[in-house]
Design an enzyme around this catalytic site. Structure first.
Site, mmCIF file in Angstrom:
data_model
loop_
_atom_site.group_PDB
_atom_site.id
_atom_site.type_symbol
_atom_site.label_atom_id
_atom_site.label_comp_id
_atom_site.label_asym_id
_atom_site.label_seq_id
_atom_site.Cartn_x
_atom_site.Cartn_y
_atom_site.Cartn_z
ATOM 1 C CG ASP A 33 -1.794 -2.538 7.677
ATOM 2 O OD1 ASP A 33 -2.902 -2.016 8.392
ATOM 3 O OD2 ASP A 33 -1.313 -1.859 6.820
ATOM 4 C CD1 TRP A 53 -2.692 1.550 0.589
ATOM 5 C CD2 TRP A 53 -1.868 1.729 2.459
ATOM 6 N NE1 TRP A 53 -3.535 2.489 0.899
ATOM 7 C CE2 TRP A 53 -2.842 2.613 2.173
ATOM 8 C CE3 TRP A 53 -1.486 1.858 3.790
ATOM 9 C CZ2 TRP A 53 -3.551 3.785 3.412
ATOM 10 C CZ3 TRP A 53 -1.919 2.892 4.589
ATOM 11 C CH2 TRP A 53 -2.843 3.770 4.375
ATOM 12 C CE LYS A 60 -10.067 -0.586 2.616
ATOM 13 N NZ LYS A 60 -9.645 0.887 1.648
HETATM 14 C C1 LMR Z 1 -6.895 1.878 -1.117
HETATM 15 O O1 LMR Z 1 -5.900 1.345 -1.128
HETATM 16 O O2 LMR Z 1 -7.445 2.275 -2.109
HETATM 17 C C2 LMR Z 1 -7.571 2.403 0.159
HETATM 18 O O3 LMR Z 1 -7.192 1.845 1.180
HETATM 19 C C3 LMR Z 1 -7.622 4.091 -0.079
HETATM 20 C C4 LMR Z 1 -6.536 4.490 0.553
HETATM 21 O O4 LMR Z 1 -6.334 5.254 1.427
HETATM 22 O O5 LMR Z 1 -5.191 4.237 -0.121
#
Ligand code: LMR
Length: 409
Positions: free
Chosen positions: A215, A133, A251
């Site tokens: 996480d 992420w 989510k």
């Molecule tokens: C995503 O990965 O699209 C979501 O978790 C929103 C974000 O904050 O990046």
């Protein structure tokens, strides 16, 4: 002359820039597969009925006020969600070795965790999976970490986990490193280690004395089952690791903008907890003083009421099974069209996202020519698909893959 004149423009946040581009697009059949947020079969955001129910009761409750919450948050919330993630029979809870801190969603939990690790425990190096992420790096760096390192995770060739690469990179980690692990439904790849693979990963974390940060943004959302999706966390905790767990309720409760999260801290020595909590208190006091109450009250209300808890579990199942159906629908359509490449990874990945393997050129083609919005990495939010647009998206992918054939790996 202004003191602000020399400020440089920062790069846009890809995922939010994509949402804006999608919103501004006037094409009627546009599709947003970017930001990770649930959509119903009709393509609409979903406020869970159980959340609305709780909100109505909370709004009518005259005993609830707008007084400040404690710095570490609402006790009934942190206790319930800590139990939810560690399990009813968790030895860490039984032995008073675990506690929760209400935070500003998963991101806030990560930030508070990183602040503590860097400022109190002196950790300066952290490991993220490649890919991960995109916000992990910014959060940890802003919290005082100096060095970001990556461990191999995704093998493009086999469209799966590079376990050997991951283990090797973690074995080479310098002492006193933090490793961020995605507890379930890895973002962006949707590819998780098996229990046997987690055992090997945990062995290296133990051997190298790395500090694991777990996480977890998708408990229940990934498989439809809360216990199943907490497997990794319970495995690490029950094996005796000291750890911090960053929980998000964006989510699985659909509480994206309420910023509801929890940081679970698991320690081996319960006597340390008073001091540890006092330092967390100072960290939070210095950042935002104390958390907002609304979202935490909603989650607490639902989890502390057996009937509402069951209703929520049903809602989670609805969301998870819609994602699974869409995985099958997309794969079927691509295979039916004879789209070059293999598409079985779409159904073997889990959670909100699929890592399609589409190249950057193909992604740009999808956005510019077909108004199908997705991240440059090829990640798509499966929830953006529904029975009315899945064929359109599959045709668009077919066109992109044919127009820009992939180099053989
Ligand atoms: C995503 O990965 O699209 C979501 O978790 C929103 C974000 O904050 O990046």
């Amino acid at each position: 002359m202004s003191v602000f004149s020399n400020v440089q423009q920062g790069p846009p946040i890809e995922v939010f820039a994509l949402t804006k581009a999608f919103t501004d697009d006037t094409f009627p059949n546009k599709v947003n597969l970017g930001v990770g947020a649930y959509r119903t079969e009709n393509g609409q955001p979903w406020v869970l009925p159980v959340v609305k129910k709780a909100e109505k009761i909370i709004a009518e409750d005259e005993t609830l006020t707008k007084e400040y919450l404690p710095v570490l948050g609402l006790d009934s919330f942190t206790a319930a969600v800590t139990k939810m993630v560690l399990g009813d029979d968790s030895p860490a809870i039984r032995e008073n070795r675990a506690f929760g801190i209400q935070c500003l969603s998963g991101t806030g939990a990560l930030r508070v965790c990183a602040e503590f690790l860097s400022r109190q425990l002196g950790y300066k190096t952290f490991y993220i999976s490649s890919p991960t992420w995109e916000n992990h790096t910014l959060v940890f760096k802003n919290a005082g970490f100096h060095e970001v390192r990556t461990y191999r995770y995704w093998c493009e060739k086999k469209r799966g986990l590079d376990l050997e690469g991951m283990l090797q990179d973690l074995r080479n980690a310098p002492e006193r490193s933090v490793v961020i692990l995605h507890a379930c439904a890895h973002n962006p790849t949707g590819c998780d280690p098996t229990p046997e693979q987690w055992e090997k990963i945990a062995d290296v974390v133990q051997e190298k004395q790395l500090f694991p940060v777990l996480d977890t943004a998708y408990q229940g959302f990934a498989s439809g089952d809360l216990d199943n999706d907490a497997y990794t966390i319970r495995y690490f905790v029950n094996r005796g690791f000291e750890t911090m767990i960053c929980q998000s309720f964006a989510k699985n409760f659909g509480l994206y903008n309420e910023r509801v999260g929890n940081l679970v801290c698991v320690v081996n020595n319960p006597c340390a907890i008073v001091n540890v909590k006092s330092q967390f208190t100072l960290i939070i006091r210095g950042m935002y003083s104390n958390p907002p109450s609304h979202g935490a009250r909603v989650v607490s209300f639902v989890l502390n009421n057996a009937q509402l808890y069951d209703e929520w579990k049903e809602a989670i199942k609805t969301m998870a099974s819609r994602v699974v159906n869409m995985r099958h629908a997309l794969r079927d359509a691509l295979e039916r069209f004879g789209t070059p490449g293999t598409w079985n990874h779409i159904t073997s990945q889990i959670g909100m996202f699929s890592y399609t393997g589409l190249t950057e050129e193909q992604v740009l083609h999808l956005i510019q020519n077909h108004h199908v919005y997705l991240l440059r990495s090829g990640r798509i939010n499966m929830c953006g698909l529904n029975a009315s647009n899945v064929e359109y998206v599959a045709k668009a992918i077919h066109d992109a893959v044919t127009a820009y054939p992939r180099q053989k790996l």
